[in-house]
Design a protein around this motif. Sequence first.
Motif, short mmCIF file in Angstrom:
data_model
loop_
_atom_site.label_atom_id
_atom_site.label_comp_id
_atom_site.label_asym_id
_atom_site.label_seq_id
_atom_site.Cartn_x
_atom_site.Cartn_y
_atom_site.Cartn_z
N CYS A 1 0.84 -1.20 0.00
CA CYS A 1 0.00 0.00 0.00
C CYS A 1 0.87 1.25 0.00
N ILE A 2 0.25 2.41 -0.18
CA ILE A 2 0.99 3.67 -0.22
C ILE A 2 1.72 3.97 1.09
N PRO A 3 1.08 3.83 2.27
CA PRO A 3 1.83 4.06 3.50
C PRO A 3 3.06 3.16 3.62
N CYS A 4 2.95 1.91 3.17
CA CYS A 4 4.11 1.02 3.20
C CYS A 4 5.21 1.51 2.25
N LEU A 5 4.82 1.99 1.08
CA LEU A 5 5.79 2.50 0.11
C LEU A 5 6.55 3.69 0.70
N ILE A 6 5.84 4.63 1.32
CA ILE A 6 6.48 5.79 1.92
C ILE A 6 7.36 5.35 3.10
N ARG A 7 6.93 4.36 3.86
CA ARG A 7 7.71 3.84 4.98
C ARG A 7 9.04 3.26 4.47
N ILE A 8 8.96 2.45 3.41
CA ILE A 8 10.18 1.85 2.86
C ILE A 8 11.17 2.93 2.43
N ILE A 9 10.67 3.95 1.72
CA ILE A 9 11.54 5.03 1.26
C ILE A 9 12.21 5.72 2.45
N GLY A 10 11.44 5.98 3.49
CA GLY A 10 12.00 6.64 4.66
C GLY A 10 13.04 5.81 5.38
N LEU A 11 12.77 4.53 5.53
CA LEU A 11 13.69 3.67 6.29
C LEU A 11 15.02 3.46 5.57
N VAL A 12 14.98 3.16 4.29
CA VAL A 12 16.23 2.84 3.60
C VAL A 12 17.08 4.08 3.36
N ASN A 13 16.49 5.26 3.47
CA ASN A 13 17.26 6.49 3.32
C ASN A 13 17.75 7.04 4.65
N SER A 14 17.33 6.45 5.74
CA SER A 14 17.64 7.00 7.06
C SER A 14 19.07 6.70 7.47
N LYS A 15 19.47 7.32 8.57
CA LYS A 15 20.82 7.13 9.12
C LYS A 15 21.00 5.79 9.80
N HIS A 16 19.92 5.03 9.96
CA HIS A 16 19.98 3.80 10.76
C HIS A 16 20.45 2.58 9.97
N GLN A 17 20.70 2.76 8.69
CA GLN A 17 21.21 1.66 7.85
C GLN A 17 20.31 0.41 7.95
#
Length: 480
Positions: free
Chosen positions: A346-362
């Motif tokens: 879903c769209i919220p999952c898509l935005i979540r994925i983008i946020g997580l993989v771009n974050s500083k947390h690797q």
Amino acid sequence: MKGTKRFLIKSGTGSSLSEADSDYTIVVDDYRTEAETEGGRLIKYKKNVLNDLFGRSPPQTVTALIEVALGTYAADRLVKRGPTGAKEDEEEMLKSRQIQILYPVADVERWQSLESELNHAISFISRDNFQFRFIDAIDETQSNDGDDSEHCAQIPGADSVALFSGGLDSLGGQSHLTDEGHNPHFVSVDHGRNVGHLVRNFDHLFDGNLTSIGVDEGFSAYENTQFTRSFMYFAFAAAVAVALDVDDIYVPENGILSRFSSLESGWTTTRTVHPLFVKSLNRVFEELFPDRNIEITNPFLGYTKKDVVNSISNKENILFTRTCPHPRELSQKKDDVGHPYNCGECIPCLIRIIGLVNSKHQIQPDELLLDNNHFLKFNFSTVSAETVAHSEQGRQSSLSVFLLGLNTHLSFAYRIQTSTQKELVSSNPELLDPDIFELYERFSKEVFRTVEFFAAENQTLKDYVIEFLSLEDGELDSLT
């Protein structure tokens, strides 16, 4: 109005009123009594939680606000949108409904002055035509408010209220507000969909500084979109704010989903923290509580999901969150303690994925907790933009929804990076604001960095993006 569904909202404690002007009755009750629904639809909430905060029954205005919000949510769930008939000609993908809410109140003149504002606000978030009608309450037990501050609860140090759902944005909000020196009392609305279980994952963060209010639908729902649920959330948040004698309500949601500029209007994704809705509801609160300064604020309006994730210091807490609004129904996978994964489609999952993989947390792919990681595992060479079924857009989650969502965000991100601000404003006027334009510039780079991240393992993804956007050799690298 032709095709209008008319709902009468009644309190479970009584309220005798002629139902001649309504098709259906919605009874709002608490868990301590067995309301006589007389064929009506019953929705319950744990009113005793608010009674404990107020030290008595909540003021009538607070009770009325909660009941009209719960009744609106119930009506939203009871009216099926039905077939859209949408085709590939950009026809609206969600069918709008005509819904009228009739509600008896004691302070009828005050509420009638708000009808137009509520009509506008709820119609905006639901993409329907809602009409509210407030009439004099016949029930003589209803009375006007006394002094709200006389019996305010005492929670040491609480200077505000903040919503908490167990998702990434609410966890980021908890971290951000603490870092900013605020001491909010957190409010969670447990209306199912795994919310209660998620919130309990974070008991260690609150040390009792969280109020959870249960809501239970005593009927079979026909509609799953639930666009009006944030009205219910904000009503409960306002009630707790009045009980604690504080004015600020923080509702953390990243600016990408809040503003909704990257999506067309037909998606089932919510825009329930959109600035226009928040502004309307703040006007409602101003009229309902004239002696207070209750105001909803979104601290993440200028944040991408990456920015939200970066505000969280503890990576382990991130892995406990869930963003997907419907994991229990759609996810087959569960973590070690039985919580469903995010669906990944879903769209919220898509935005979540983008946020997580771009974050500083690797964050690594296996830490995304996805039922389906199509970025990594799907063979994109089997599809093209032309073969993605547009008729699937109205669904909440599917491979087609994921591909349509990906295409939409790729196109949007590419336009942001390759068009002038003047060119973009013709189709997205709000991009004239330099802060909003800068927000989407950052997000567009995150979209293409996500492609780069997964393309290292899935070459078909990179080939698909190059073909879909008709990119020249090496152009994809310049977009990150």
